[in-house]
Design a protein around this motif. Structure first.
Motif, PDB file in Angstrom:
ATOM      1  N   TYR A 202     -10.458   8.621   2.712  1.00 31.30           N
ATOM      2  CA  TYR A 202     -11.197   7.726   1.705  1.00 31.30           C
ATOM      3  C   TYR A 202     -12.617   8.931   1.882  1.00 31.30           C
ATOM      4  CZ  TYR A 202      -9.448   3.095   1.157  1.00 31.30           C
ATOM      5  OH  TYR A 202      -9.461   1.811   1.398  1.00 31.30           O
ATOM      6  N   LEU A 203     -12.823   9.356   3.007  1.00 29.83           N
ATOM      7  CA  LEU A 203     -13.497  10.653   3.279  1.00 29.83           C
ATOM      8  C   LEU A 203     -13.458  11.782   1.548  1.00 29.83           C
ATOM      9  CD1 LEU A 203     -14.707  11.539   6.413  1.00 29.83           C
ATOM     10  CD2 LEU A 203     -16.235  10.787   4.068  1.00 29.83           C
ATOM     11  N   LYS A 204     -12.166  12.158   2.120  1.00 33.12           N
ATOM     12  CA  LYS A 204     -11.338  12.806   1.285  1.00 33.12           C
ATOM     13  C   LYS A 204     -11.055  12.155  -0.357  1.00 33.12           C
ATOM     14  CE  LYS A 204      -7.289  15.497  -0.104  1.00 33.12           C
ATOM     15  NZ  LYS A 204      -5.959  15.737   0.654  1.00 33.12           N
ATOM     16  N   GLN A 205     -10.883  11.549  -0.398  1.00 26.27           N
ATOM     17  CA  GLN A 205     -11.468  10.685  -1.348  1.00 26.27           C
ATOM     18  C   GLN A 205     -12.282  10.421  -2.519  1.00 26.27           C
ATOM     19  OE1 GLN A 205      -9.799   7.162  -2.111  1.00 26.27           O
ATOM     20  NE2 GLN A 205     -10.494   6.277  -3.975  1.00 26.27           N
ATOM     21  N   ALA A 206     -13.543   9.997  -1.534  1.00 27.83           N
ATOM     22  CA  ALA A 206     -15.004  10.358  -2.409  1.00 27.83           C
ATOM     23  C   ALA A 206     -15.441  11.834  -2.561  1.00 27.83           C
ATOM     24  CB  ALA A 206     -15.971  10.576  -0.546  1.00 27.83           C
ATOM     25  N   ASN A 207     -14.451  12.883  -2.426  1.00 24.17           N
ATOM     26  CA  ASN A 207     -14.836  14.347  -3.036  1.00 24.17           C
ATOM     27  C   ASN A 207     -14.758  14.652  -4.388  1.00 24.17           C
ATOM     28  OD1 ASN A 207     -16.794  15.458  -1.166  1.00 24.17           O
ATOM     29  ND2 ASN A 207     -16.043  15.467   0.338  1.00 24.17           N
ATOM     30  N   VAL A 212     -20.631  15.013  -4.820  1.00 26.84           N
ATOM     31  CA  VAL A 212     -21.802  15.138  -5.687  1.00 26.84           C
ATOM     32  C   VAL A 212     -22.493  16.364  -5.607  1.00 26.84           C
ATOM     33  CG1 VAL A 212     -23.347  14.990  -3.264  1.00 26.84           C
ATOM     34  CG2 VAL A 212     -23.880  13.171  -4.543  1.00 26.84           C
ATOM     35  N   GLU A 213     -24.070  15.815  -6.742  1.00 31.51           N
ATOM     36  CA  GLU A 213     -24.262  16.956  -7.226  1.00 31.51           C
ATOM     37  C   GLU A 213     -25.505  17.511  -6.164  1.00 31.51           C
ATOM     38  OE1 GLU A 213     -25.156  16.716 -10.876  1.00 31.51           O
ATOM     39  OE2 GLU A 213     -23.499  16.471 -12.075  1.00 31.51           O
ATOM     40  N   SER A 214     -26.012  18.742  -5.915  1.00 30.32           N
ATOM     41  CA  SER A 214     -26.746  18.666  -5.132  1.00 30.32           C
ATOM     42  C   SER A 214     -28.204  17.735  -6.258  1.00 30.32           C
ATOM     43  CB  SER A 214     -27.357  20.356  -5.095  1.00 30.32           C
ATOM     44  OG  SER A 214     -28.555  20.896  -4.253  1.00 30.32           O
ATOM     45  N   GLN A 220     -20.518   4.770  -4.396  1.00 28.36           N
ATOM     46  CA  GLN A 220     -18.740   4.449  -5.509  1.00 28.36           C
ATOM     47  C   GLN A 220     -17.877   3.780  -4.910  1.00 28.36           C
ATOM     48  OE1 GLN A 220     -16.312   8.710  -5.530  1.00 28.36           O
ATOM     49  NE2 GLN A 220     -18.358   9.267  -7.460  1.00 28.36           N
ATOM     50  N   VAL A 221     -17.574   3.048  -5.402  1.00 31.08           N
ATOM     51  CA  VAL A 221     -16.590   1.627  -4.637  1.00 31.08           C
ATOM     52  C   VAL A 221     -15.429   2.110  -5.548  1.00 31.08           C
ATOM     53  CG1 VAL A 221     -15.669  -0.388  -4.944  1.00 31.08           C
ATOM     54  CG2 VAL A 221     -17.669   0.253  -5.758  1.00 31.08           C
ATOM     55  N   ILE A 224     -10.278  -1.822  -2.985  1.00 31.89           N
ATOM     56  CA  ILE A 224     -10.438  -2.694  -2.780  1.00 31.89           C
ATOM     57  C   ILE A 224      -8.721  -3.633  -2.264  1.00 31.89           C
ATOM     58  CG2 ILE A 224     -11.067  -5.277  -3.737  1.00 31.89           C
ATOM     59  CD1 ILE A 224     -12.769  -4.725  -6.534  1.00 31.89           C
ATOM     60  N   MET A 225      -9.752  -4.149  -0.883  1.00 31.55           N
ATOM     61  CA  MET A 225      -8.431  -4.506  -0.095  1.00 31.55           C
ATOM     62  C   MET A 225      -8.131  -5.865   0.262  1.00 31.55           C
ATOM     63  SD  MET A 225      -8.405  -2.353   2.842  1.00 31.55           S
ATOM     64  CE  MET A 225      -8.632  -1.097   1.952  1.00 31.55           C
ATOM     65  N   PRO A 226      -7.084  -6.963   0.680  1.00 29.59           N
ATOM     66  CA  PRO A 226      -8.031  -7.821   0.951  1.00 29.59           C
ATOM     67  C   PRO A 226      -8.289  -7.872   2.791  1.00 29.59           C
ATOM     68  CG  PRO A 226      -5.343  -7.261   0.668  1.00 29.59           C
ATOM     69  CD  PRO A 226      -6.132  -6.743   0.995  1.00 29.59           C
ATOM     70  N   GLY A 227      -9.049  -8.976   2.538  1.00 28.32           N
ATOM     71  CA  GLY A 227      -9.905  -8.910   4.375  1.00 28.32           C
ATOM     72  C   GLY A 227      -9.390  -9.952   5.353  1.00 28.32           C
ATOM     73  N   GLU A 228     -10.284 -10.796   6.258  1.00 29.98           N
ATOM     74  CA  GLU A 228      -9.939 -11.280   7.221  1.00 29.98           C
ATOM     75  C   GLU A 228     -10.014 -12.867   6.503  1.00 29.98           C
ATOM     76  OE1 GLU A 228     -11.856 -10.352  11.211  1.00 29.98           O
ATOM     77  OE2 GLU A 228     -11.202  -8.085  11.069  1.00 29.98           O
ATOM     78  N   GLU A 229      -9.409 -13.981   7.169  1.00 32.04           N
ATOM     79  CA  GLU A 229      -9.361 -14.899   6.721  1.00 32.04           C
ATOM     80  C   GLU A 229      -9.395 -15.011   4.942  1.00 32.04           C
ATOM     81  OE1 GLU A 229     -12.051 -16.640  10.169  1.00 32.04           O
ATOM     82  OE2 GLU A 229     -11.050 -16.080  11.228  1.00 32.04           O
ATOM     83  N   ASN A 230      -8.350 -14.751   4.479  1.00 28.44           N
ATOM     84  CA  ASN A 230      -8.709 -14.879   2.813  1.00 28.44           C
ATOM     85  C   ASN A 230     -10.448 -14.406   2.040  1.00 28.44           C
ATOM     86  OD1 ASN A 230      -6.027 -16.667   2.486  1.00 28.44           O
ATOM     87  ND2 ASN A 230      -7.189 -18.269   3.889  1.00 28.44           N
ATOM     88  N   GLY A 231     -10.738 -13.296   2.857  1.00 27.12           N
ATOM     89  CA  GLY A 231     -11.832 -12.513   2.544  1.00 27.12           C
ATOM     90  C   GLY A 231     -10.878 -11.660   1.602  1.00 27.12           C
ATOM     91  N   ILE A 232     -12.208 -10.819   1.103  1.00 23.67           N
ATOM     92  CA  ILE A 232     -12.124  -9.638   0.482  1.00 23.67           C
ATOM     93  C   ILE A 232     -12.909  -8.393   0.960  1.00 23.67           C
ATOM     94  CG2 ILE A 232     -12.445  -7.911  -1.616  1.00 23.67           C
ATOM     95  CD1 ILE A 232     -12.470 -10.424  -2.707  1.00 23.67           C
ATOM     96  N   ARG A 233     -12.099  -6.778   1.506  1.00 17.59           N
ATOM     97  CA  ARG A 233     -12.855  -5.874   1.556  1.00 17.59           C
ATOM     98  C   ARG A 233     -13.214  -5.377   0.642  1.00 17.59           C
ATOM     99  NH1 ARG A 233     -11.122  -2.947   7.241  1.00 17.59           N
ATOM    100  NH2 ARG A 233     -12.904  -4.655   7.845  1.00 17.59           N
ATOM    101  N   VAL A 234     -13.830  -4.543   0.637  1.00 19.41           N
ATOM    102  CA  VAL A 234     -15.082  -3.136   0.054  1.00 19.41           C
ATOM    103  C   VAL A 234     -14.857  -2.437   1.019  1.00 19.41           C
ATOM    104  CG1 VAL A 234     -16.345  -2.830  -2.653  1.00 19.41           C
ATOM    105  CG2 VAL A 234     -15.761  -4.816  -2.244  1.00 19.41           C
ATOM    106  N   VAL A 235     -14.236  -0.997   0.221  1.00 19.87           N
ATOM    107  CA  VAL A 235     -14.603   0.240   1.100  1.00 19.87           C
ATOM    108  C   VAL A 235     -15.657   1.021  -0.426  1.00 19.87           C
ATOM    109  CG1 VAL A 235     -13.638   2.330   1.549  1.00 19.87           C
ATOM    110  CG2 VAL A 235     -12.436   0.696   2.166  1.00 19.87           C
ATOM    111  N   VAL A 236     -16.505   1.426   0.149  1.00 18.98           N
ATOM    112  CA  VAL A 236     -18.156   1.832  -0.605  1.00 18.98           C
ATOM    113  C   VAL A 236     -18.266   3.391   0.559  1.00 18.98           C
ATOM    114  CG1 VAL A 236     -19.766   1.854  -1.004  1.00 18.98           C
ATOM    115  CG2 VAL A 236     -19.099  -0.014  -1.043  1.00 18.98           C
ATOM    116  N   ALA A 237     -18.334   4.462  -0.870  1.00 15.13           N
ATOM    117  CA  ALA A 237     -18.421   6.041  -0.351  1.00 15.13           C
ATOM    118  C   ALA A 237     -19.851   6.011  -0.691  1.00 15.13           C
ATOM    119  CB  ALA A 237     -17.733   6.763  -1.617  1.00 15.13           C
TER     120      ALA A 237
END
Length: 330
Positions: A202-207, A212-214, A220-221, A224-237
């Motif tokens: 994800y760090l590679k994907q963040a670039n 990001v401009e100086s 950035q999102v 989006i993936m499955p979370g624990e116990e039917n939840g949702i996990r959102v990865v943010v940079a």
């Protein structure tokens, strides 16, 4: 749960008779520091406890007798005022059990927004300041705490989680253990809730497609993936192109389906979430199933956005991009 309430105040028959005992058992409230002010416990801007709504959740929900619910409300209303724009935790009873040491608390949200606490590191210490137990509690399954609301929470430290077993008669105090600052690695920072391999990906994907401009700040999102116990996990940079470190105290996330209908709306409260100058950081946010408004959602058709943040008044704006990010940054 009921047995804990039954024996709190012995054979006293009325709520008025337990008033003195309530204050005898009450511990000092500590704060999570979400307002961004230094030493919030010293603030004189406070809200009376009666102005907060007491909400039940988890093991407390629909499992108490009317008299017990009334007692919890009475104890809550007897609490001292809470610091405005803060989240306070006030222990009001402790119990030694066969399983471990139980601390009953109220978590009081004196802000004007609903918050979802994730990992809460707490310690137990003696009157001399000796730490005898440390534990990080996962509060995500409990769901958000509404604005201007209080919830009773039970924190159990099991005996095998103690670094040193105190004498039974030694009183213990619950305190908040603020997380240590993560170490920076080559201009990138490790994240919460992700493996080493996921973090690197994800760090590679963040670039990508461009760094990001100086002078800019960008959230950035990434996934989006499955979370624990039917939840949702959102990865943010979190991408910080400024020449100074930023601290994020709250992050709002809105999840929509392919038709634009709202699936979830969560306001996360962060502790010690810092992004160093000219650095990226990735973070996994878990949305519990209780906060998802639709059944059987298709994750492949979901999108997530982070509304404009707000900059704290403590720092001047660096440019127009940060000017539009008021309240999330300190």
């Amino acid at each position: 749960m009921s047995w804990l309430l039954e024996n709190w105040f012995g054979s006293k028959e009325s709520l008025e008779q337990v008033r003195e005992d309530i204050h005898e058992h009450l511990h000092k409230e500590f704060y999570l520091g979400v307002s961004g002010i230094d030493n919030p416990e010293q603030s004189s801007t406070r809200i009376a406890s009666k102005e907060l709504d007491l909400m039940m959740n988890g093991p407390w929900d629909n499992k108490l007798e009317e008299a017990e619910t009334e007692l919890l409300q009475y104890i809550h209303d007897e609490l001292p005022p809470v610091v405005r724009d803060e989240i306070g935790i006030v222990p009001f009873f402790t119990q030694v059990t066969d399983e471990g040491y139980v601390v009953l608390t109220y978590i009081r949200n004196a802000t004007d927004r609903s918050v979802l606490l994730q990992k809460l590191p707490l310690t137990l210490m003696t009157a001399e300041g000796e730490v005898v137990a440390k534990k990080t509690f996962d509060l995500i399954p409990s769901g958000p705490i509404g604005d201007l609301c209080s919830r009773p929470f039970e924190f159990l430290f099991r005996w095998n989680e103690f670094s040193k077993l105190p004498e039974q008669e030694v009183p213990l105090t619950l305190t908040y253990q603020k997380p240590a600052s993560p170490k920076e690695e080559g201009g990138q920072e490790m994240s919460q809730g992700l493996s080493q391999e996921e973090t690197e990906k994800y760090l590679k994907q963040a670039n990508q497609p461009t760094p990001v401009e100086s002078g800019q700040v960008d959230l950035q999102v990434l996934d989006i993936m499955p979370g624990e116990e039917n939840g949702i996990r959102v990865v943010v940079a979190f991408r910080n192109g400024l020449e100074k470190r930023l601290e994020f105290t709250e992050v709002p996330i809105i999840v929509n389906d392919e038709l634009g209908n709202n699936v979830a709306r969560i306001q996360y409260t962060m502790q010690n979430m810092k992004v160093e100058a000219n650095s990226n950081r990735v973070w996994a946010f878990d949305i519990p199933a209780t906060s998802i408004k639709q059944d059987d959602v298709d994750l492949t058709k979901l999108s997530a956005v982070i509304p404009k943040a707000k900059q704290s008044k403590k720092q001047p704006s660096a440019n127009n991009a940060v000017e539009n990010n008021k309240g999330l940054l300190q």
